[in-house]
Design an enzyme around this catalytic site. Structure first.
Site, PDB file in Angstrom:
ATOM      1  N   HIS A 124       1.206  -1.692  -0.218  1.00 38.15           N
ATOM      2  CA  HIS A 124       0.324  -0.194  -0.475  1.00 38.15           C
ATOM      3  C   HIS A 124       1.158   1.281   0.209  1.00 38.15           C
ATOM      4  O   HIS A 124       0.320   2.747  -0.447  1.00 38.15           O
ATOM      5  CB  HIS A 124      -1.028   0.255   1.312  1.00 38.15           C
ATOM      6  CG  HIS A 124      -2.237  -1.207   0.826  1.00 38.15           C
ATOM      7  ND1 HIS A 124      -2.334  -1.655   0.140  1.00 38.15           N
ATOM      8  CD2 HIS A 124      -2.403  -1.866   2.367  1.00 38.15           C
ATOM      9  CE1 HIS A 124      -3.594  -2.710   0.282  1.00 38.15           C
ATOM     10  NE2 HIS A 124      -3.303  -2.551   1.882  1.00 38.15           N
ATOM     11  N   HIS A 167      -5.742  -7.111  -0.418  1.00 40.15           N
ATOM     12  CA  HIS A 167      -6.640  -6.233  -0.325  1.00 40.15           C
ATOM     13  C   HIS A 167      -5.646  -5.230  -1.702  1.00 40.15           C
ATOM     14  O   HIS A 167      -4.188  -6.166  -2.428  1.00 40.15           O
ATOM     15  CB  HIS A 167      -5.736  -5.183   0.189  1.00 40.15           C
ATOM     16  CG  HIS A 167      -5.980  -5.119   1.786  1.00 40.15           C
ATOM     17  ND1 HIS A 167      -6.039  -6.493   2.335  1.00 40.15           N
ATOM     18  CD2 HIS A 167      -7.674  -5.106   2.137  1.00 40.15           C
ATOM     19  CE1 HIS A 167      -6.551  -6.221   3.178  1.00 40.15           C
ATOM     20  NE2 HIS A 167      -7.757  -5.391   4.092  1.00 40.15           N
TER      21      HIS A 167
HETATM   22 ZN   LIG Z   1      -4.222  -7.952   2.629  1.00 34.09          ZN
END
Ligand SMILES: [Zn+2]
Length: 352
Positions: A124, A167
């Site tokens: 991320h 994710h």
């Molecule tokens: Zn994740």
């Protein structure tokens, strides 16, 4: 042999309150589980190398790195609602980033696969922090997979990043948005953090079609992951012909996971591990580096074991009936694949 990076230094990134889901136990219990597996005799344990900020600066801006170093100097605190640092966090993450670079250089020379048990997370973290409009860093500090991929791209290799963390890898995607030498396939759950990664996100100018996002519906299971492996991952690989694969191996699509709503069992991870082993052993790629991603329930421990067992070939490759994850996904994919075909054709024209 699989070179497995385990280094106690990851424990220096820990939450003294003990409430954060991304705990030290994830790596410790996973390693303990692996010791009981037949895979253990195919593993060479390797330590992480010392922190090297030049590796970090391959993919992150100096201003972001300096900000994080100044935050770490203040000791344990949250830098956003999801992400904390300790006095040692930057050095821990810079050590795993440097190790990602070492692994990328080694795998193309030795043909040995690597798996780096890195903490904190990576995918991320964008060039300058939260990426593609995400609200936070989502537990991540430096993007190790991006460091490995950038190391290889700089040497002239074509890289496929396979991110099966539940994710979306928005940081990695932002870093390589306009890089046509990185094919980034990202399989994730829609409607959860970070809210990015739609099929229409195909890459920037000159790289359209090199970013393939599969935003699965909540409840997607082994059958859907089997379909994606065959109809997206292998199909794109066959078309693009990457030299090396970098995997962001998150195990949070498991049905036991606390943060997601997918229904995957260990079988999917065994299948993906077996597939990657075949790519390398059959010479279809010349290197393979995997880096630990998420996984926040007990299911991650079994899933990690299954993936490694697949990767070293001590289990039969599972047979899982493929099932389409949705008509809309199938239709969106055709558009992305048309762009990828164009990209590949353009490259061939350029080369001849
Ligand atoms: Zn994740």
């Amino acid at each position: 042999m699989l070179k497995l990076v385990y280094d106690e230094r990851h424990r220096l990134h820990s939450d003294p309150l003990g409430t954060h889901p991304e705990g030290v136990w994830r790596v410790e219990k996973s390693l303990e589980e692996l010791r009981n597996s037949p895979a253990w005799s195919y593993i060479e344990l390797v330590k992480a190398v010392e922190p090297d900020y030049n590796a970090v600066l391959l993919v992150h801006d100096r201003v972001y790195v300096e900000w994080l170093i100044s935050e770490c100097a203040k000791g344990f605190h949250y830098i956003d609602p999801d992400t904390y640092v300790t006095q040692h966090t930057c050095d821990v993450a810079a050590s795993f980033a440097a190790t990602a670079r070492v692994s990328a250089l080694d795998t193309i020379r030795s043909r040995d696969p690597w798996f780096i048990m890195a903490r904190p997370g990576g995918h991320h973290a964008g060039r300058r922090g939260p990426a593609m409009g995400a609200p936070t860093l989502g537990f991540c500090i430096f993007d190790y997979a991006a460091v490995a991929a950038k190391t290889l791209v700089d040497l002239g290799y074509k890289v496929m990043i396979l991110d099966f963390d539940a994710h979306h890898g928005n940081g990695t995607q932002e870093i390589f948005w306009c890089e046509s030498n990185v094919l980034h396939i990202d399989i994730h759950q829609r409607y959860i953090y970070p809210g990015t990664g739609w099929l229409s996100d195909v890459g920037g100018p000159g790289a359209e079609g090199s970013k393939i996002n599969i935003p699965l519906y909540p409840g997607s299971n082994d059958n859907h992951y089997s379909w994606v492996l065959e109809n997206v991952v292998e199909r794109a690989r066959e078309l693009y012909k990457p030299d090396v694969v970098v995997v962001f191996a998150g195990f949070d699509a498991h049905k036991d996971d606390r943060l997601t709503n997918l229904q995957v069992s260990e079988l999917t991870y065994a299948l993906y591990g077996s597939y990657l082993r075949r790519l390398l052993s059959e010479g279809r790629v010349v290197g393979l580096v995997s880096i630990l991603g998420g996984g926040y329930g007990q299911g991650m421990i079994k899933s990690f074991r299954a993936f490694i067992e697949g990767l070293v070939g001590v289990i039969e490759e599972p047979v899982i009936t493929p099932k389409s994850p949705g008509k809309d996904i199938e239709e969106g994919l055709e558009l992305v694949f048309n762009m990828l075909k164009e990209l590949v054709l353009h490259r061939i024209r350029k080369d001849t």
